[in-house]
Design an enzyme around this catalytic site. Structure first.
Site, mmCIF file in Angstrom:
data_model
loop_
_atom_site.group_PDB
_atom_site.id
_atom_site.type_symbol
_atom_site.label_atom_id
_atom_site.label_comp_id
_atom_site.label_asym_id
_atom_site.label_seq_id
_atom_site.Cartn_x
_atom_site.Cartn_y
_atom_site.Cartn_z
ATOM 1 N N LYS A 50 0.840 -1.211 0.000
ATOM 2 C CA LYS A 50 0.000 0.000 0.000
ATOM 3 C C LYS A 50 0.869 1.252 0.000
ATOM 4 O O LYS A 50 2.073 1.180 0.300
ATOM 5 C CB LYS A 50 -0.928 -0.018 1.223
ATOM 6 C CG LYS A 50 -0.199 0.063 2.557
ATOM 7 C CD LYS A 50 -1.138 -0.279 3.711
ATOM 8 C CE LYS A 50 -0.389 -0.218 5.033
ATOM 9 N NZ LYS A 50 -1.185 -0.777 6.142
ATOM 10 N N ARG A 147 -10.829 -0.006 15.136
ATOM 11 C CA ARG A 147 -10.804 0.859 13.960
ATOM 12 C C ARG A 147 -11.663 0.248 12.866
ATOM 13 O O ARG A 147 -12.790 0.661 12.669
ATOM 14 C CB ARG A 147 -9.331 1.011 13.529
ATOM 15 C CG ARG A 147 -9.054 2.047 12.503
ATOM 16 C CD ARG A 147 -7.578 2.110 12.168
ATOM 17 N NE ARG A 147 -7.083 0.867 11.555
ATOM 18 C CZ ARG A 147 -5.838 0.703 11.094
ATOM 19 N NH1 ARG A 147 -4.957 1.666 11.187
ATOM 20 N NH2 ARG A 147 -5.482 -0.434 10.541
ATOM 21 N N TYR A 274 16.300 30.685 6.470
ATOM 22 C CA TYR A 274 15.111 31.419 6.940
ATOM 23 C C TYR A 274 15.103 31.533 8.452
ATOM 24 O O TYR A 274 15.453 30.575 9.159
ATOM 25 C CB TYR A 274 13.834 30.682 6.518
ATOM 26 C CG TYR A 274 13.486 30.801 5.063
ATOM 27 C CD1 TYR A 274 13.185 32.039 4.490
ATOM 28 C CD2 TYR A 274 13.432 29.669 4.256
ATOM 29 C CE1 TYR A 274 12.851 32.134 3.147
ATOM 30 C CE2 TYR A 274 13.102 29.755 2.915
ATOM 31 C CZ TYR A 274 12.813 30.996 2.364
ATOM 32 O OH TYR A 274 12.479 31.084 1.052
ATOM 33 N N MET A 322 11.912 24.694 1.371
ATOM 34 C CA MET A 322 11.082 23.852 0.500
ATOM 35 C C MET A 322 11.926 23.021 -0.461
ATOM 36 O O MET A 322 11.652 21.845 -0.685
ATOM 37 C CB MET A 322 10.108 24.742 -0.286
ATOM 38 C CG MET A 322 9.072 23.944 -1.062
ATOM 39 S SD MET A 322 7.965 24.996 -2.020
ATOM 40 C CE MET A 322 6.972 25.748 -0.747
HETATM 41 C C1 LIG Z 1 -0.415 -1.834 6.731
HETATM 42 C C2 LIG Z 1 -1.005 -3.085 7.179
HETATM 43 C C3 LIG Z 1 -0.207 -4.217 7.404
HETATM 44 C C4 LIG Z 1 1.296 -4.187 7.316
HETATM 45 O O1 LIG Z 1 1.817 -3.655 8.501
HETATM 46 P P1 LIG Z 1 3.402 -3.629 8.736
HETATM 47 O O2 LIG Z 1 3.540 -3.193 10.139
HETATM 48 O O3 LIG Z 1 3.951 -2.647 7.761
HETATM 49 O O4 LIG Z 1 3.890 -4.996 8.477
HETATM 50 C C5 LIG Z 1 -0.838 -5.392 7.734
HETATM 51 N N1 LIG Z 1 -2.181 -5.460 7.848
HETATM 52 C C6 LIG Z 1 -2.974 -4.391 7.672
HETATM 53 C C7 LIG Z 1 -4.445 -4.530 7.837
HETATM 54 C C8 LIG Z 1 -2.418 -3.161 7.345
HETATM 55 O O5 LIG Z 1 -3.211 -2.102 7.186
#
Ligand SMILES: *Cc1c(COP(=O)(O)O)cnc(C)c1O
Length: 393
Positions: A50, A147, A274, A322
């Site tokens: 992701k 969550r 700055y 920046m």
């Molecule tokens: C991001 C995520 C992971 C991976 O977590 P890491 O700590 O990066 O291994 C696993 N399961 C879910 C549901 C996630 O959102």
């Protein structure tokens, strides 16, 4: 010392500024192998790619995953899943979600597996699914993260929805840990127990529990994976440390580098940057680097971070702006314009880790990686060759 070999890099590299995140694709593959070698025979890896593979670039790393024994890829968004498919990646993809209702049909039609994060999404999926349009899901249970996922009171209505919709296929059930990285963690065990209670409820009401996954990187490294068929690993793939108290045998995959653009001598008592937050206390050589907070170099590193030049640390002086960062190179006498500068990674025997930057900026390595912005070109290096990706090419 300079690991960059321009002769094998694409010619285009020479037309871009020298600020590049180099991705060691072979190190990524070695991390995959190291994680796999620690798993029980029957447990397989879901690679979490992701957020553009935590800033490393999802498409090139997904392609590498296809050569490894990886069961599945996981992403957060439908958009991310589609990006991988359009790039020709054929591994199964789990979308962790959440999805808006209009995305459910699109995701299912594309053949993605949907992580079901709550009763509303389960309802959306059930309304969409039909004999011609079956949907594969992984059902998420909230064992304590608070969550996403079904809570105990959702189970009975969810089970009844699933009984009435044979076209929704529950391929796996999973949960997510809140505290697995903590050395004094007692919460993960409570989550496991709650997860198991929830499964015991689901079985008799007809939700078969075919496959399971519970562990993220921290739990996987600790070996807290239960009777899982899969582990969902993100951070460890990129070589960062998921645990608060030890170092795993994983290799950092990203090296963030640039080169000195300008080197000037300032007399004692001159201001830099700055807000004039830094004044030279001696005659100083100040190097200007072509990187700034717009690239993800955190402004909290002002007067606090350091970089590597010729195998030695040079402190960031003045504010990070920046597009530019200033460092004090006075103590590195040989420093010269165009020298390689490591912002994150190793040079000689010295390393600036994502953990170090995270500690200085009050965050976690995850965010340090994700912050490296799309303005920074990514250079993929492996024994197979070199590939350059930049939104400017
Ligand atoms: C991001 C995520 C992971 C991976 O977590 P890491 O700590 O990066 O291994 C696993 N399961 C879910 C549901 C996630 O959102």
């Amino acid at each position: 010392m300079d690991r960059t070999c321009m002769s094998t890099a694409p010619e285009a590299l020479n037309t871009l500024r020298p600020t590049v995140a180099e991705i060691d694709v072979d190190a990524f593959a070695r991390n995959v192998a190291a994680i796999q070698s620690g798993l029980p025979q029957s447990t397989r890896l879901i690679a979490v790619l992701k957020a553009d593979a935590y800033g490393h670039g999802a498409v090139p790393l997904a392609r590498r995953c296809e050569k490894e024994r990886i069961a599945m890829l996981a992403v957060a968004l439908l958009e991310e899943a589609r990006e991988l498919r359009s790039a020709g990646v054929s591994l199964p993809i789990l979308i962790l979600g959440p999805l808006v209702p209009r995305q459910v049909g699109i995701a299912a039609e594309a053949g993605f597996t949907l992580g079901i994060v709550g009763p509303t999404q389960l309802h959306d999926v059930c309304s969409y699914a039909s004999p011609d349009n079956p949907v594969r899901i992984h059902l998420k249970l909230d064992s304590g993260m608070g969550r996403m996922g079904l809570v105990e009171t959702d189970l009975e209505p969810a089970a009844s929805m699933l009984r009435n919709n044979p076209n929704v296929e529950v391929k796996a059930i999973y949960t997510h840990f809140a505290n697995a990285s903590d050395s004094r963690d007692g919460f993960t065990q409570r989550q496991i127990e709650r997860y198991e209670r929830m499964l015991q409820f689901l079985e008799p009401v007809g939700v078969r529990t075919p496959l399971h996954h519970i562990a993220n990187s921290a739990a996987t490294v600790r070996g807290v994976i239960g009777a899982s068929d899969f582990v969902r690993v993100g951070l460890s793939l990129y070589g960062a440390e998921p645990l608060d108290w030890e170092r795993s045998r994983l290799e950092p995959v990203m090296t963030w580098r640039t080169r000195i653009a300008r080197l000037k001598t300032l007399e004692a008592g001159e201001a830099v940057g700055y807000g004039t937050t830094f004044h030279t206390s001696r005659r100083s050589r100040i190097a200007t680097l072509p990187v700034g907070y717009a690239d993800g170099y955190d402004r909290l590193l002002s007067n606090c971070g350091s970089v590597l030049i010729r195998g030695r640390r040079a402190p960031v002086v003045g504010r990070v702006s920046m597009d530019l960062v200033t460092v004090d190179a006075t103590d590195i006498q040989e420093a010269a314009v165009d020298d390689e500068v490591i912002l994150m990674g190793r040079q000689g025997n010295v390393e600036i880790s994502a953990e170090e930057i995270a500690q200085k900026t009050g965050t976690i390595p995850y965010e340090v990686f994700c912050n490296v912005s799309a303005r920074v070109a990514r250079l993929y290096r492996s024994s197979q060759g070199v590939e350059l990706r930049s939104r400017f090419l």
